[in-house]
Design an enzyme around this catalytic site. Sequence first.
Site, PDB file in Angstrom:
ATOM      1  N   TYR A  52      -1.801   0.337  10.154  1.00  0.00           N
ATOM      2  CA  TYR A  52      -2.107  -0.292   8.868  1.00  0.00           C
ATOM      3  C   TYR A  52      -0.877  -0.212   7.948  1.00  0.00           C
ATOM      4  O   TYR A  52      -0.390  -1.236   7.456  1.00  0.00           O
ATOM      5  CB  TYR A  52      -3.302   0.382   8.197  1.00  0.00           C
ATOM      6  CG  TYR A  52      -3.447   0.020   6.740  1.00  0.00           C
ATOM      7  CD1 TYR A  52      -3.246   0.970   5.740  1.00  0.00           C
ATOM      8  CD2 TYR A  52      -3.787  -1.268   6.353  1.00  0.00           C
ATOM      9  CE1 TYR A  52      -3.363   0.639   4.398  1.00  0.00           C
ATOM     10  CE2 TYR A  52      -3.904  -1.607   5.019  1.00  0.00           C
ATOM     11  CZ  TYR A  52      -3.693  -0.640   4.046  1.00  0.00           C
ATOM     12  OH  TYR A  52      -3.793  -0.974   2.719  1.00  0.00           O
TER      13      TYR A  52
ATOM     14  N   SER B 140       0.822  -1.214   0.000  1.00  0.00           N
ATOM     15  CA  SER B 140       0.000   0.000   0.000  1.00  0.00           C
ATOM     16  C   SER B 140       0.853   1.260   0.000  1.00  0.00           C
ATOM     17  O   SER B 140       1.956   1.271   0.556  1.00  0.00           O
ATOM     18  CB  SER B 140      -0.884   0.013   1.255  1.00  0.00           C
ATOM     19  OG  SER B 140      -1.446   1.298   1.463  1.00  0.00           O
TER      20      SER B 140
ATOM     21  N   LYS C 241       1.799  -3.232   6.621  1.00  0.00           N
ATOM     22  CA  LYS C 241       2.097  -3.473   5.199  1.00  0.00           C
ATOM     23  C   LYS C 241       3.609  -3.407   4.965  1.00  0.00           C
ATOM     24  O   LYS C 241       4.181  -4.200   4.216  1.00  0.00           O
ATOM     25  CB  LYS C 241       1.375  -2.448   4.323  1.00  0.00           C
ATOM     26  CG  LYS C 241      -0.124  -2.698   4.179  1.00  0.00           C
ATOM     27  CD  LYS C 241      -0.407  -4.000   3.440  1.00  0.00           C
ATOM     28  CE  LYS C 241      -1.877  -4.188   3.144  1.00  0.00           C
ATOM     29  NZ  LYS C 241      -2.154  -5.444   2.420  1.00  0.00           N
TER      30      LYS C 241
HETATM   31  C1  WQD Z   1      -9.278  10.102   0.468  1.00  0.00           C
HETATM   32  C2  WQD Z   1      -9.433  11.592   0.774  1.00  0.00           C
HETATM   33  C3  WQD Z   1     -10.141  12.069   3.006  1.00  0.00           C
HETATM   34  C4  WQD Z   1     -14.262  10.580   2.628  1.00  0.00           C
HETATM   35  C5  WQD Z   1      -6.811   5.069   1.600  1.00  0.00           C
HETATM   36  C6  WQD Z   1      -6.770   3.897   2.551  1.00  0.00           C
HETATM   37  C7  WQD Z   1      -6.454   2.671   1.838  1.00  0.00           C
HETATM   38  C8  WQD Z   1      -5.136   2.816   1.132  1.00  0.00           C
HETATM   39  C9  WQD Z   1      -4.765   4.274   0.833  1.00  0.00           C
HETATM   40  C10 WQD Z   1      -4.597   0.901  -0.128  1.00  0.00           C
HETATM   41  C11 WQD Z   1      -8.899  11.939   2.155  1.00  0.00           C
HETATM   42  C12 WQD Z   1     -11.167  12.559   1.984  1.00  0.00           C
HETATM   43  C13 WQD Z   1     -12.926  10.894   2.416  1.00  0.00           C
HETATM   44  C14 WQD Z   1     -15.222  11.619   2.725  1.00  0.00           C
HETATM   45  C15 WQD Z   1     -13.489  13.231   2.380  1.00  0.00           C
HETATM   46  N1  WQD Z   1      -5.219   2.094  -0.076  1.00  0.00           N
HETATM   47  N2  WQD Z   1     -12.565  12.202   2.289  1.00  0.00           N
HETATM   48  N3  WQD Z   1     -14.809  12.917   2.588  1.00  0.00           N
HETATM   49  O1  WQD Z   1      -7.330   8.260   3.305  1.00  0.00           O
HETATM   50  O2  WQD Z   1      -6.187   8.338   1.031  1.00  0.00           O
HETATM   51  O3  WQD Z   1      -6.420   6.200   2.322  1.00  0.00           O
HETATM   52  O4  WQD Z   1      -5.946   4.907   0.507  1.00  0.00           O
HETATM   53  O5  WQD Z   1      -3.996   0.418   0.776  1.00  0.00           O
HETATM   54  O6  WQD Z   1      -7.560   2.450   0.983  1.00  0.00           O
HETATM   55  O7  WQD Z   1      -5.788   4.086   3.496  1.00  0.00           O
HETATM   56  O8  WQD Z   1      -8.422   7.274   1.257  1.00  0.00           O
HETATM   57  O9  WQD Z   1     -10.751   7.394   0.415  1.00  0.00           O
HETATM   58  O10 WQD Z   1     -10.337   7.377   2.926  1.00  0.00           O
HETATM   59  O11 WQD Z   1      -9.776   9.415   1.605  1.00  0.00           O
HETATM   60  O12 WQD Z   1     -13.142  14.425   2.286  1.00  0.00           O
HETATM   61  O13 WQD Z   1     -16.466  11.392   2.919  1.00  0.00           O
HETATM   62  O14 WQD Z   1     -10.825  11.908   0.789  1.00  0.00           O
HETATM   63  O15 WQD Z   1      -9.997  13.011   4.060  1.00  0.00           O
HETATM   64  O16 WQD Z   1      -8.281  13.209   2.081  1.00  0.00           O
HETATM   65  P1  WQD Z   1      -7.041   7.623   2.013  1.00  0.00           P
HETATM   66  P2  WQD Z   1      -9.900   7.804   1.578  1.00  0.00           P
END
Ligand code: WQD
Length: 325
Positions: free
Chosen positions: A141, A117, A145
Amino acid sequence: MSICVTGGAGYIGAHIVRLLRRAGHEVVVIDDLSYGDATRVGQATLVQLDLADTAELPRLQAALDGCTAVVHVAGRKQVGESVLRPAWYYQQNVGGMANLLLAMEAQDVDRLVFSSSAAVYGQPKAERVREDIDLFPINPYGESKLIGEWLVRDAARAWGLCGVNMRYFNVAGAGWDDLGDPAVLNLIPMVLEKLSEGSRPRVFGEDYPTPDGTCVRDYIHVIDIATAHMVALDYLDREERPFAAFNIGTGAGTSVRQVIEMVGEVSGLDVAPVTEPRRPGDPAVLVGDVDRIEQTLDWKARHDLRSIVDSSWRAWQSGPRRVMP
Ligand code: WQD
């Protein structure tokens, strides 16, 4: 001879299983079905077991009998949950990898593609992250990984495992309407769930040092993730296949606001969001440098944001939580 896909009944794993089957491979799926859905694996053989349960090692070894390679996707992947339950994340993700490697060594299965990841990078300073930067994960997490990657490296040194670590960025979309992401844990399904509830999508912070103030990520279509695993398996069949880690992304950054606007375009809905405070631990920007996978595996992501969001929308609307007109 078969290929084993752990977590093959899950969102990403099921896409890999379907591509492998369509390419003519026999597939054995190992999944504890805690999140997975048995109907997603089609004609593949399904072995239900918990990789982290050491008592299951005999059944795990038996399941690998006749396999030539493993694609290891099974794992816990919720950042917030990992902060609350670190020991369980280590038991599941690190313990599961350790048991898998013990079984592979016992069965002489020496090819492994590991679902790692971008979370191993933590909060890097670089605009685009290269695989060879120093790794400082910031949550259990990402730490679990990274330790998984070390275990792959150490097995390569100890008994000749041929492994590659695939560092996913933000996976989204659906290759088929029946394989949409069933969990509401990431941006796009969380936006769609709010729309289904008749509520406004949420933006977690709009005061970041980015062009529109919202976080920037590298959104990659799940079918691109699956095709990258197909080429990684081919790579492991090469004479020269040095142990490596590969970023799987597009190399392009997209902001939260841009994703939400795209949901509005493909759905025709009013998606005006409400802004909430920042979510702890969110880096402002996390985008992959994808030169290494393009040059080494001759692979490039083929789907853009519109394709990702449109496929997510179609899969969502084909399911039980569809947005009612
Ligand atoms: C993306 C952005 C939130 C929801 C994921 C996971 C995991 C990993 C890496 C593989 C962030 C923002 C979210 C909402 C928002 N992948 N958000 N409103 O945090 O980058 O991490 O990707 O291992 O899947 O760790 O992904 O989709 O949670 O958030 O503003 O209702 O969207 O704050 O900036 P993230 P995410």
